[in-house]
Each structure stands twice: as C-alpha cells, then as structure tokens.
Design a protein around this motif. Structure first.
Motif, mmCIF file in Angstrom:
data_model
loop_
_atom_site.group_PDB
_atom_site.id
_atom_site.type_symbol
_atom_site.label_atom_id
_atom_site.label_comp_id
_atom_site.label_asym_id
_atom_site.label_seq_id
_atom_site.Cartn_x
_atom_site.Cartn_y
_atom_site.Cartn_z
ATOM 1 N N VAL A 321 19.468 1.849 33.132
ATOM 2 C CA VAL A 321 18.453 2.537 33.913
ATOM 3 C C VAL A 321 18.465 4.012 33.539
ATOM 4 N N GLN A 322 17.231 4.555 33.317
ATOM 5 C CA GLN A 322 17.084 5.975 32.941
ATOM 6 C C GLN A 322 16.335 6.693 34.049
ATOM 7 N N VAL A 323 16.781 7.961 34.358
ATOM 8 C CA VAL A 323 16.117 8.802 35.344
ATOM 9 C C VAL A 323 15.694 10.089 34.633
ATOM 10 N N THR A 324 14.468 10.580 34.983
ATOM 11 C CA THR A 324 13.894 11.746 34.311
ATOM 12 C C THR A 324 13.390 12.721 35.361
ATOM 13 N N ALA A 333 11.901 17.841 29.824
ATOM 14 C CA ALA A 333 12.451 17.285 31.058
ATOM 15 C C ALA A 333 13.888 16.810 30.826
ATOM 16 N N ALA A 334 14.750 17.014 31.823
ATOM 17 C CA ALA A 334 16.137 16.555 31.773
ATOM 18 C C ALA A 334 16.206 15.089 32.152
ATOM 19 N N GLN A 335 17.147 14.343 31.470
ATOM 20 C CA GLN A 335 17.269 12.902 31.682
ATOM 21 C C GLN A 335 18.744 12.513 31.827
ATOM 22 N N ALA A 336 18.935 11.308 32.442
ATOM 23 C CA ALA A 336 20.271 10.723 32.553
ATOM 24 C C ALA A 336 20.134 9.223 32.546
ATOM 25 N N MET A 337 21.244 8.499 32.119
ATOM 26 C CA MET A 337 21.202 7.051 32.001
ATOM 27 C C MET A 337 22.475 6.462 32.590
ATOM 28 N N VAL A 338 22.359 5.257 33.224
ATOM 29 C CA VAL A 338 23.494 4.588 33.841
ATOM 30 C C VAL A 338 23.384 3.093 33.572
ATOM 31 N N PRO A 339 24.552 2.372 33.317
ATOM 32 C CA PRO A 339 24.501 0.909 33.144
ATOM 33 C C PRO A 339 24.519 0.214 34.501
ATOM 34 N N VAL A 340 23.864 -0.940 34.554
ATOM 35 C CA VAL A 340 23.816 -1.766 35.761
ATOM 36 C C VAL A 340 24.148 -3.192 35.349
#
Length: 859
Positions: A321-324, A333-340
C-alpha cells in the motif's frame, strides 16, 4: 525653622546694643574624609548598620561657653540621624538606600545658650552591592522555524542592575553549560543556535533555555558579594514541510475466513503526515500483490476482499500500500509504502478426536505388571488423534492429566493427526501396593485458536502384583525388660514385620540368631519371642541379652531387627559378711569397720544397711547404718570408763550381734556375732611388740613370718660370733671349759596388752602375751659385771686369763627381743640369746605359758 536664625540674629543684635557683646559659636571646618566638624563633604555607605555612630559635630565658642548641638530635616523627609546635644555624636536611626535616595539634606546647629548658628549640609549616600540583576520584558517566548540555519541569532534578553560600578555591570550565560543546541553571548545577551545544531519539529516541538544574569560583584557590609537572576526562554519550533508520511499501527495483518462474503472489509491502514504542524491531505493506493482479489479506499485506507474465499487461489496474499501527500505548494509530493499480509483462514469448527481400533473412543484400558522397566512403551494402547480443520486450526497439544511424572505422552504437539504413544517415566511410582489402578485423562487442546477446542479420553491401567517388597519390621530395635525370676517358657516380646505384597509373597516367617539367642525361641508365624522351657535367668550372671530377629518371605527376601532384653534384678541374695568378722580389736577412739556384700545386680537390692541387734553389755557401742563402722558411745572416752560400765560382769571381751539388711523388697538380712577387744593408744605405745601383733591380727602369717625372720637373724649372728671366737682361741692353743650361766632377773609388774594372735572360726579370744624380761650377760672369769646391751650384736671381747693356773674359755650369749623398739623411747634391755636355738625357744615357750595362765582369769 528657617525663621529661627533671623529671630536669633535680631535678639543677638538687640542684646549687643543693650549689653556687652557676646560672639556666636561656630563649627570647625572638616576636610575630605573627616568624621568631626560641620559634616561638610561627608558621605556614608548605604549598607551602614542602623544605630552606628557615623559622625561627631564639633565647634567652639569665643567666650568658652558650653555648647549644644542639634540636627533637623525638612518636613516630609525622614529623620535619618539623631544627635547627642552635649557631645555632638550623630547616630544613624534609619536604613539607607542609595537607589531610592542618594543624598540627604539636613540642618545642623550649634548654640552657646544665647547665640544659635545653623548650617544646611548635604550628606552623600554611597553605593553598596545590594541589588540583584533583574530581567526586563518577561516572559521570553520565541517562535523559530525548524529549518533555521545553525549559528543564527534567535533572541536577545536584557537585565538591569541598579547598583553602580562593578555591582551594576551584568553578564549573561546559560545555566546548562552542556547544552548542545543553544549558546549565549555573555555581554549582549543574544541567544544563538549552536554551530552544527539544527531544530526538528518532529523530535521536539519546544525547548526551554534557562539564562542566568550575574552582576560584577562588590562590597556589602564588609564582604564581597555577587548577585544573579535567572529567566527562562521558551523556544517553540515551527513546523516546515520536510517529512514524508508515516504509517501507524504497523505491521498490518488481515484474515479472510472461509465464510467471508465478497466486498467485506478485511483491515484498514492509517498514515499521517510527518509534518505534524501543518499536515497535508493523504491518498492511499494498492501498488501490487492484489491480483484483483482486494481493493483499497483511497481516502480512508480500508482494504476489502472482492472475491469469494473459495475462489482465492493462494493461502497468503502480500500486498503493498502506497500513501501520497497532496499539496498545492510543493510540486513534488512526498510518498511512503507499507506491506500488508492477508491470510486465507479456514474456520475452526472441528475439535480434536480420539480413535481406537474400532472408531472414535474416549476410554482405553490396559493391564500390566507393577514396576515396568524405565522407558517401556505401553503397547497395549492403540490410540490415534485427529483434527479435521486445516492450518493453524488443526494444531493442538497432547498431555496426560493425573499423577505427575509417571508416564509421558509422545508426541506433545500434533498437526492434523498422529499416533499416540505413552512411555513409562517413573517405574518406582507404578506400585501395586500404593495403587492397584492408575487412572489418567489424555487431553488434546488446540494451541492458536480463539476457541481452544479440546477433547479427552480416559486411560485406565490395572496393575498386577509382583514380589517387589522385603518384609520390614515395624521398628529397627525391640527392647524388653523381664524379671530374672521369670520361669521358662514365658513370653518376652512380640516382633512384627509387614510385607505389603499379596498372596504367598506377603507371608512372613520369623527366626532368631545371635550370641544371646540360645536362651530364647520365636514363633515362626506370630513373631512372639519366649524363653526356652529349661531356661533359668540370672541377672547377676547375665543382665542383658542381645540378638537379631529375621523376617523372611517365601523367596528369601528378608530384613533384620535387633532385640535387646534386659533382666530386671530381683532381691534373691542375702547379705554376706566376710570371713574375718568374728573377732576384732578396737583402739580406743578409732572405729572398727565391718562389711557385708550383697550379690544382687542392681540397687536397691544390693545396698546394705547395718544395725546392732544385741550387745552384751548394752549402751556401749554405736554403728553407722551405711558404712558399718562400730564405735564406742560418745560418753566412753577411756578404758576406766568402759570398765566402770562393765564392772558387774568383769568381762574383758564384748559380744555384739550385728545385722546386715539389704534394701530390696522383700528385704533379706543376715546377723553375725562379733567379739571386740578394746585397748588404748598409750598401752600400744609402751609395748611395740604388742602393737605389732595387734596390727597383724587379721594376718597371723605375717606375725609368724616376722618372728621367724628375727630368730634367723639371731641364729646367724650367734654362729658368726662363735666361729670367730673358735678361730681366735685356736690360734692361741688354749682350751678353756665352756660355762653357760643363765640368770633370771626379777620380773616387774606385768603390763597387760590384749593381742589377737590367731583367728579361729569359733570366735575364741586370742592368746595374749608380753615379752619384757631380758637375760643378763655373765662371764666366768671370776669378775661378773652387768652392762647395758648394745643396739646391735657386737663381736665378742678377747678372752681374759684368770689368775689361777687353769685357763677358762668363755662362750658369750646374744640378747634378742620379739618386740620392736619404739622410735622415740630409750632402748630397753634385750634378752640374751644362746647360740643353741633350742634353749631360746624353750625360754619363749615358758614365758608364753606363764602369761596365758595369768590371763585366764579374765574370761
């Protein structure tokens, strides 16, 4: 007060016109630093203590009239000083404060009684370091952006000190000298960001800096002091858009169960802007790993399953999942990613189940011998356990519930299905005598499921007995006490041994052996120990028996116990007097002791008490009941007193019947008749031979031996003298006739001493004798003379020639005595002895017979 000088001046002029002129007094002028005069140029430190003598007004009068001094102040001002009108001493009465009043105006005056002179003076108040720095324009709060460059000035503080000089100068520094973010300019009060230090809103939103303002120090009441003040500068960090979004609540795991409907929510992800001060709007999206099975809401971050679980081809889905950040200011834009991770989970709807050879079963039974080998498998049990669920729902643990540490179950953790094995863990605990049946519950319980489904099966083990026990006595020692007069065949003590085994293995057979076992028998079945029918027990011969008893089962397994049998003494012996009790001689003042022994083994049976049952005459003797010592009554202290008591009877020997009685129950006693002769120490000291015979009255052979020794010495000396005389006369070739003349001296009055010479069984009175007559020495050379005998036999003198023509050969005689010479008395004349032994023996025999005839009258 201002009118007073004018009035005084007018009065002075009027007085001058009317009378003889009188000149006005005046103050002395004082120089710089003087403390006496008119107070001109006078200064005073503000820390001068109240009550101090600070100055002395001093002046003079031309006419020499007495002067008085005064000081006054303008209305509305403080009266700081007071003055002594006679001596002019000025005292401080109010505290000084230079910061409030740096100079004091006063009017001083001097008067001679007619003229008054007044002057206005100004007293300077000098500074003392009595004020602390004070920060101005507080509170100090500053907002600083987090991207402020290092070394930049942030804020300026200011503190003032009302003192002058060094006491009024202020320097600044930080209270925490080890601060790594801020620095302070000590002179200007400017607060700066340390070189190399940066601010971070996300780490710390505010900093609190303590600033210290310190003056230069100065004198106060004679000591050097310095004052300081503190102020806090609050540095609030302003957020700047420089941090990417951050997910919270990680890691993310979701589960899809077999009955989940399509479109259902699985889980939610949450992210926040790293810049908390001014956060931006965030959007969520799935990057990969979905395969169309899952979707995410871009604003809320909710992930939903879009297919039926039965259609899902994988057990685990790994999504990203990616958040922007959405911002109109920043183009990038700054982004971050996390595994689910999403796992497809089977429903836990089947508990574990136990199976036997014929299907589901919840009770299993087995028979086995007690104490099987360690580690043996119970092969009679065939148990299978199964859980029909899948994955984690089919994982469960096995354990035995019951007495711990006896058996162990293998395996302990099962996934889906396993064959159950039970192994012996503690062979000693599998004991038929402790428990004939062992019951356990075999428990299977799920490990990781919320429901924790479980099931149980009963395990019943029937134990079979074996001969595994040794007969054991109820005690290691058996102690018995029996009287010594116990007849043969009597019961003594019963021993008991127990064998927990059943059947023939539990039967016990008893036997005894050991050193003292020959007097006793034991019943082989009951364990009753009894004496032999022919046994005769005697505590005086053997008071204790010690032997072993053995308990044995049919296979020869046995144990031992020790038996101690003590014979209790019975009073079966009479007290017995010694053989030498019939006759005793008592020295006046010294008791005579008798003794009787009792052969019994224990007290009080062998304790003897003594008593006098009959005495002739009575009231003469006492006896100690415990020691057996016989003594005269206290009233009898001499032989005369004793003869007075027995005067009617005129007896010289006293008869006493003595009883010896033991303390047993029943008590036994023995009596004996005792003949007692009494003498005193004075008589004994006069006749040493009698004393010796009395001393040896209990041992007649000693007296006979001593007498024989004396006679042997006399004969030996006589032979030596005769031989010497013979050889002397032989050399002279003269033969003289042998003359032997025995002359008896008149006997003095006899001194009677009772002596026990020999002991007879019938308690006869001893024969008393005294040897006190001595034979004189006589020579046949026509001149006879008597001389005292020497202490020891000497050689005979040389033969003398008679005046006649015929020569005579004189044979000398040797004196002898049967009584020993007292050590402190003069030697008594000894009886002469002839070399011929028969002559001396015949003389002694005649004297003994004469003395015995004299003493018969006393019996």
């Amino acid at each position: 007060m201002r009118r007073e000088p004018r009035a005084a001046l007018a009065l002075g002029l009027l007085h001058f016109c009317l009378a003889q002129p009188n000149f006005a007094p005046h103050f002395f002028d004082n120089g710089l630093g003087s403390t006496s005069g008119n107070m001109a140029l006078f200064s005073l430190p503000e820390d001068t203590p109240v009550g101090s003598h600070v100055y002395t007004l001093n002046g003079t009068d031309p006419e020499g009239d007495p002067l008085s001094y005064h000081i006054s102040f303008d209305p509305g001002t403080r009266n700081v000083f007071s003055v002594d009108p006679n001596f002019g001493n000025i005292t401080l009465v109010e505290e000084l404060d230079r910061e409030r009043e740096d100079e004091i105006e006063a009017i001083i005056s001097i008067s001679d009684g007619l003229n008054l002179v007044a002057e206005k003076v100004v007293i300077l108040v000098t500074d003392a370091n009595d004020e602390a720095p004070s920060f101005v324009q507080q509170p100090y709060v500053v907002l600083v952006p987090e991207d402020t460059p290092s070394g930049s000035s942030i804020f300026k503080v200011r503190a003032v000190d009302k003192d002058t000089g060094s006491g009024g100068s202020v320097t600044y520094f930080l209270q925490n000298l080890h601060s790594t973010n801020f620095a302070m300019d000590r002179h200007s009060g400017v607060l700066r960001l340390q070189p190399g230090a940066t601010l971070d809103y996300e780490k710390s939103r505010a900093h609190f800096v303590t600033v210290v303002a310190k003056d230069g120090g100065g004198k106060l009441r004679g000591a050097h002091v310095a004052f300081s003040a503190t102020a806090t500068v609050t540095v609030n960090v302003e957020d700047v858009q420089d941090t990417a979004p951050v997910f919270v609540g990680t890691p993310y795991y979701g589960y899809v169960y077999e009955d989940t409907l399509p479109g259902s929510e699985v889980l939610s992800v949450v992210a926040v802007d790293g810049d908390r001060g001014k956060p931006n709007h965030l959007l969520y999206s799935l990057v990969n790993g979905s395969d169309g099975a899952f979707e995410i809401n871009e604003t809320s971050g909710v992930i939903s399953v879009m297919q039926s679980p039965a259609q899902l081809r994988r057990e685990v889905y790994d999504l990203h999942v990616q958040v922007t950040e959405v911002s109109s200011v920043v183009s990038l834009a700054a982004q971050a990613m996390v595994p689910v991770t999403i796992r497809i989970v089977d429903l836990n709807n089947h508990p574990p189940t136990f199976y036997g050879e014929s299907g589901p079963q919840n009770r299993f039974e087995l028979s086995m011998d007690e104490h099987p080998p360690q580690g043996e498998i119970l092969r009679g049990l065939k148990i299978t356990v199964n859980d029909s669920d899948q994955g984690a729902n089919a994982k469960f643990n096995l354990r035995l519930v019951g007495p711990g540490g006896i058996f162990r179950v293998v395996p302990q953790t099962v996934l889906n299905e396993a064959q159950v094995t039970i192994i012996v863990e503690n062979s000693a605990a599998i004991d038929f005598e402790k428990s004939k049946v062992l019951t356990f519950k075999l428990l299977a319980i799920e490990v990781n499921t919320p429901e924790k489904f479980s099931s149980t099966a009963d395990i019943v083990i029937q134990l079979l007995d074996t001969n595994d026990n040794v007969p054991k006595f109820t005690s290691h020692y058996y102690i018995a006490r029996i009287p010594e007069n116990t007849p043969g065949g009597s019961n003594v003590v019963a021993v008991t041994a127990v064998d927990p085994d059943t059947g023939p293995w539990g039967k016990v057979k008893y036997s005894i052996y050991g050193t003292g076992a020959d007097v006793f028998l034991i019943h082989p079945s009951t364990g009753l120990i009894y004496t032999q029918p022919w046994a005769t027990l005697d505590a005086e011969a053997t008071s204790r028996y010690n032997f072993y008893v053995k308990a044995e089962d049919m296979e020869g397994r046995y144990s031992l116990a020790e038996v101690f049998i003590t014979l209790l003494d019975v009073n079966d012996h009479y007290p017995q007097f010694g053989k030498s009790i019939q006759e005793r001689t008592m020295v006046l003042g010294t008791p005579v002791r008798i003794e009787a022994t009792d052969q019994d083994a224990e007290e009080p049976n062998n304790l003897v008490d003594y008593s006098i049952t009959r005495a002739e005459p009575a009231n003469v003797f006492d006896i100690d009941a415990h020691t057996g010592e016989i003594s005269l009554k206290n009233s009898i202290r001499s032989l005369d007193a004793l003869h007075n008591i027995t005067m009617p009877h005129r007896d010289c020997t006293w008869s006493v019947e003595v009883q010896a009685k033991d303390r047993g129950s029943p008590s036994f006693s023995t009596t004996a008749l005792l003949k007692i002769d009494i003498t005193d120490t004075e008589t004994l000291s006069r006749d040493s031979m009698a004393a010796f015979l009395i001393e040896t009255k209990d041992n007649p052979m000693k007296a006979v031996g001593v007498l024989a020794g004396i006679m042997a010495v006399v004969v030996a000396i006589t032979v030596l003298i005769s031989t010497a005389t013979f050889w002397r006369n032989k050399k002279s070739n003269k033969v003289l006739p042998v003359h032997r003349v025995l002359r008896r001296r008149p006997s003095p009055a006899p001194r009677t001493v009772r002596v026990e010479w020999l002991k007879f069984r019938r308690a006869k009175a001893a024969t008393k004798f005294i040897l006190k007559e001595d034979l004189p020495t006589e020579n046949c050379n026509n001149s006879a003379r008597s001389s005292p005998p020497p202490k020891a036999p000497a050689l005979p003198p040389a033969p003398r020639m008679a005046p006649s023509t015929a020569a005579h050969w004189t044979v000398p005689t040797v004196s002898g005595s049967l009584t020993s010479k007292p050590p402190q008395q003069s030697p008594k004349p000894k009886g002469l002895g002839n070399p011929i032994q028969s002559t001396l023996v015949s003389e002694l025999k005649q004297k003994f017979e004469q003395k015995n005839a004299d003493n018969k009258a006393c019996f």
